[in-house]
Design a protein around this motif. Structure first.
Motif, PDB file in Angstrom:
ATOM      1  N   CYS A 117      -7.042   2.217   6.810  1.00 35.44           N
ATOM      2  CA  CYS A 117      -5.728   1.370   6.325  1.00 35.44           C
ATOM      3  C   CYS A 117      -4.711   2.346   6.869  1.00 35.44           C
ATOM      4  O   CYS A 117      -3.634   1.900   7.471  1.00 35.44           O
ATOM      5  N   ASP A 165       0.867  -1.115  -0.044  1.00 38.25           N
ATOM      6  CA  ASP A 165       0.039   0.106  -0.049  1.00 38.25           C
ATOM      7  C   ASP A 165       0.922   1.296  -0.084  1.00 38.25           C
ATOM      8  O   ASP A 165       1.811   1.307   0.748  1.00 38.25           O
ATOM      9  N   SER A 197      -7.728  -4.691  -2.972  1.00 37.55           N
ATOM     10  CA  SER A 197      -7.941  -4.619  -1.510  1.00 37.55           C
ATOM     11  C   SER A 197      -8.986  -5.266  -1.088  1.00 37.55           C
ATOM     12  O   SER A 197      -9.964  -5.663  -1.737  1.00 37.55           O
TER      13      SER A 197
END
Length: 859
Positions: A106, A61, A338
């Motif tokens: 996240c 990420d 994701s």
């Protein structure tokens, strides 16, 4: 580094890497400063999974963070760096655009116990965090539930409100002021952040005081007023919470984005439920999640120009929709989506994806029948128990109660497994695991059960749980959606009758003709359900039992296999004692069709194998706002994310777990929250999905197996596993009783006009940076670490490791605090022994610090 030059090497042993913009350059941020963000800068954050169970090649990420005061040059430098870094990392990278105070779950999950927003820009000497800096005065506004943030605000009472937490940081003294409307969990998390700041920025050498009730903390209030002035008027009301609830997040729309000549066309394509086949690999799509978040999906065959324009297209879409500029954006590539994106679709298959390993981190086993069940392995390998949904082989003790007249009545063991669609049942299963007795209470609900019976089922379950002192794991099961372990308890003999007669020997007489559908090929998957006795109920893929006067036909469809036939012979012993007669599909006698009312069409096509969704588990914190469920996701979760005041929801797709902390106050709402979560889920989830209620300290392996590591002794009375960061010094002392010792402050000598005089400031500053090596930390009073002047000689400089390791308290050099003996090591010795710096060590959870100190001889 200069963005025009080569990219930095990514160190393989670290999962998190952060850079900050400085003079149009990207400068790496030291690990000790992670979680601190200056408002005038932009940051780039890269997360590369380093879990021992993570699959090689798993997606990373990449976050582009913009401070609210960041200029255009800083934003441009960060954007260029992100683009180059993404090109270097390849397609297996999820891109995120983050705005200060509006970050994604996240992003926030990386920084525990919270994020610090710092005013202004980074000092010219690039000192991100000053360690042992005591001449400081600042006020931090702390807010948030699971994800906490602290923002520097004006040093004034005008900054306060009744609904949040404020930390007055005075260097040697840190005072946490809790608003009267804050919850116990918010107070605990605020204190966790306060402890973290104390340990990371002051080396543990600062007093901590907590004002939970101003009347009961006059000394601390006098200190606050000496700095902030006397408060005039009442505090501002609590600020309304603007969290997005689940119903708002369920409002999703999919748009196809493409160019037509010189124009960019954004065409609405679909609303829920979305299917994966809507996404074509040569195209570009935007998925709008109610204005809360914008996803950009890029097909693997989309053009390079489209990929580079992803953020700008998302920004244009946000502007056209009138959404706030801080709306979160996530860019996903075909094959590297994701978990949050995948769960917006009804079902997600990895067969269409080039990267089939992203969500197979736990080595998912698709079918229970392919694994020979080994109870020992289920006990020693909780990840296997979780994947199979089996705590053991079902051979434990079983007790069954049927709800009759709103009370539970025991069922004779001879009739265990014979259930009625119009009733509700309690099934208590007792088993042993690792020498400990554990329980599962199944709450089985028939399709025809009334609302009163369901309410009685729940209330009787509460009574049983109270009898077992809260040790029961409660699993809510709906007829037809029984989990494998529930079926295993009855060893293939679970039969659901439409009428009460025939299994309890009561109620109206059974009809003369009955048809039963046998589903399953082994004792862990077989259930038999009575269906309407007509030909249309048949299916060529299965086995059916037709019971009529004098005979029981075993009808074998053309598509059934030998295992299914064997399980049907087990089920028939429960249903009928009449003569058995085997009938193959296509060879039925006339009497067979007459009993079913004549021939009729029925499903005969070959049944395709059921596809197991490629979904990874997700963990959320639950709360309620205006009667609606609000969730905060914890990404890359661990046991550390479960707090004693929490209600957490773990979604494994096939089951919903509700974990209740020992001090959680909303446990009665937990099951309703699970049901609301399923109803509002944009993927159109089945409302019959089992919901499992799990209490802290009584977790079954089917729950713990979804965590990479699990410490079964973490919540035992062993002091090495107590978490100071939970907000309470011990089980007996509430947070409101925590106060710091303030006798060293001569309050009577301070001016009374509300202004901080010279004597006050001198007392607060204490020793300056020249005494950095002096340890002033005293014993814990009431669970709070305090800093008091020692009557013994102070320790200046480092001590040899031999004088500190494996030494009794009375044998330590004079002036050494036995509870902090590791602090007296030199930096090089500390790094050599602990394998990390002091800053890294003191940023860890307190229980983990204690564990390492025990192992290395410093406890």
């Amino acid at each position: 580094m200069d963005i025009s030059k080569g990219l930095p090497a990514i160190q393989g042993h670290r999962d998190l890497h952060i850079w900050i913009t400085e003079d149009q350059k990207m400068v790496p941020v030291p690990e000790g400063a992670y979680g601190n963000f200056f408002e005038e800068h932009c940051y780039v954050v890269l997360h590369v999974p380093q879990s021992p169970k993570a699959t090689p090649g798993a997606s990373s990420d990449l976050h582009y963070w913009v401070g609210k005061e960041a200029g255009a040059e800083a934003q441009g430098a960060a954007a260029t760096f992100v683009q180059r870094l993404q090109e270097e990392r390849g397609a297996l990278t999820v891109l995120h655009r983050e705005a200060q105070a509006h970050e994604s779950d996240c992003f926030r999950s990386y920084f525990r116990p919270g994020i610090i927003y710092r005013k202004g820009g980074l000092p010219s000497d690039l000192k991100h965090v000053e360690t042992n800096m005591f001449n400081i005065q600042r006020l931090l506004h702390i807010k948030g539930r699971k994800h906490v943030s602290a923002t520097e605000v004006e040093l004034s009472w005008n900054s306060f409100n009744k609904g949040d937490i404020f930390l007055l940081d005075l260097g040697k003294m840190m005072i946490q002021w809790n608003g009267p409307k804050t919850s116990i969990s918010e107070k605990a998390r605020g204190l966790a952040l306060t402890y973290s700041l104390r340990d990371r920025e002051r080396g543990g050498r600062a007093q901590i005081g907590v004002v939970d009730d101003e009347v009961k903390a006059p000394d601390l209030m006098q200190i606050m007023e000496s700095v902030l002035g006397r408060r005039v008027g009442s505090l501002r009301a609590a600020m309304p919470n603007k969290d997005i609830n689940q119903l708002q997040k369920a409002n999703i729309r999919l748009y196809h984005v493409y160019e037509k000549g010189k124009d960019l066309v954004v065409l609405e394509l679909a609303t829920p439920p979305l299917t994966q086949d809507l996404l074509q690999e040569e195209d570009f799509y935007i998925l709008d999640q109610g204005g809360f978040k914008i996803y950009v999906w890029q097909g693997r065959m989309s053009s390079l120009q489209e990929r580079k324009a992803a953020f700008s297209r998302a920004a244009g879409f946000i502007q056209a929709k009138g959404y706030p500029t801080y709306t979160n954006v996530e860019v996903v590539n075909d094959g590297a989506e994701s978990a949050a994106f995948k769960q917006l679709f009804r079902i997600w298959s990895e067969k269409r994806s080039r990267n089939r390993s992203r969500n197979r981190q736990l080595g998912r086993i698709d079918k229970l029948t392919h694994v020979k069940l080994d109870v020992g392995k289920l006990h020693s390998q909780p990840e296997l128990a979780a994947q199979l949904r089996m705590v053991d082989d079902g051979s434990g003790k079983v007790e069954v109660w049927c709800m009759q007249d709103l009370r539970r009545q025991p069922v004779d063991p001879k009739h265990h497994g014979q259930l009625c669609a119009g009733n509700c049942y309690l099934v208590l299963y007792t088993y042993q695991r690792l020498g400990r007795v554990q329980y599962i209470l199944y709450l089985w609900q028939g399709h025809q059960a009334t609302a009163d019976e369901i309410e009685a089922l729940n209330s009787n379950a509460e009574e049983l749980d109270a009898m077992y002192r809260g040790a029961l794991v409660q699993e809510h099961v709906t007829m037809g959606s029984e989990p494998p372990h529930f079926l295993a308890i009855f060893q293939g003999q679970l039969v659901v009758f439409q009428e009460t007669a025939g299994h309890h020997g009561r109620g109206q007489s059974a009809p003369t003709t009955r048809l039963f559908h046998v589903q399953g090929a082994d004792s862990y998957s077989t259930r038999t359900v009575e269906v309407p006795a007509r030909a249309a109920s048949l299916n060529s893929n299965d086995v059916f039992l037709l019971v009529i006067a004098g005979v029981c036909y075993l009808w074998f469809g053309k598509g059934c296999n030998g295992d299914q036939r064997e399980m049907a012979r087990v089920a028939v012993t429960v249903i009928s004692k009449k003569n058995e007669e085997t009938v193959l599909e296509g060879q039925e006698p006339p009497h067979f069709w007459e009993a079913l009312g004549g021939r009729a069409p029925y499903p005969s096509n070959k049944r395709l194998p059921e596809e197991v969704p490629s979904i990874q588990p997700r963990l959320f914190e639950c709360s309620s706002q205006m009667g609606c469920l609000v969730l905060a996701e914890v990404v890359f979760f661990s046991q550390e994310d479960l707090g004693q005041y929490d209600v957490m929801l773990l979604d494994t797709w096939q089951e919903i777990f509700l974990w209740l902390g020992g001090a959680a106050g909303a446990w009665k709402e937990a099951v309703a929250w699970g049901q609301e979560y399923l109803k509002a889920h944009p993927a159109g989830r089945s409302l019959a999905t089992p919901i499992v209620l799990v209490k802290q300290g009584h977790e079954p392996p089917t729950f713990t197996g979804w965590f990479f590591t699990w410490d079964p002794y973490k919540w035992t009375p062993d002091p090495s596993h107590k978490e100071v960061l939970e907000g309470s010094p011990g089980t007996a002392s509430p947070i409101s009783e925590i106060t710091a010792e303030v006798n060293s402050f001569r309050l009577s000598r301070w001016p009374g006009d509300g202004r901080a005089g010279a004597m006050a400031l001198q007392a607060l500053k204490g020793s300056q940076d020249s005494s950095r090596n002096e340890l002033m930390r005293g014993p814990k009073l009431g669970g709070v670490s305090t800093s008091v002047s020692s009557t013994r000689a102070s320790i200046n400089g480092a001590l040899p490791r031999e004088q500190l390791m494996h030494q009794a308290a009375e044998d330590l050099p004079e002036g050494v605090d036995p509870a902090r003996r590791e602090f007296y090591l030199s930096d090089s010795d500390f790094q050599d022994i602990f394998g990390k710096s002091k800053e890294e060590f003191y940023s860890m959870a307190t229980w983990r610090q204690r564990q390492e100190k025990k192992q290395l001889g410093f406890f």
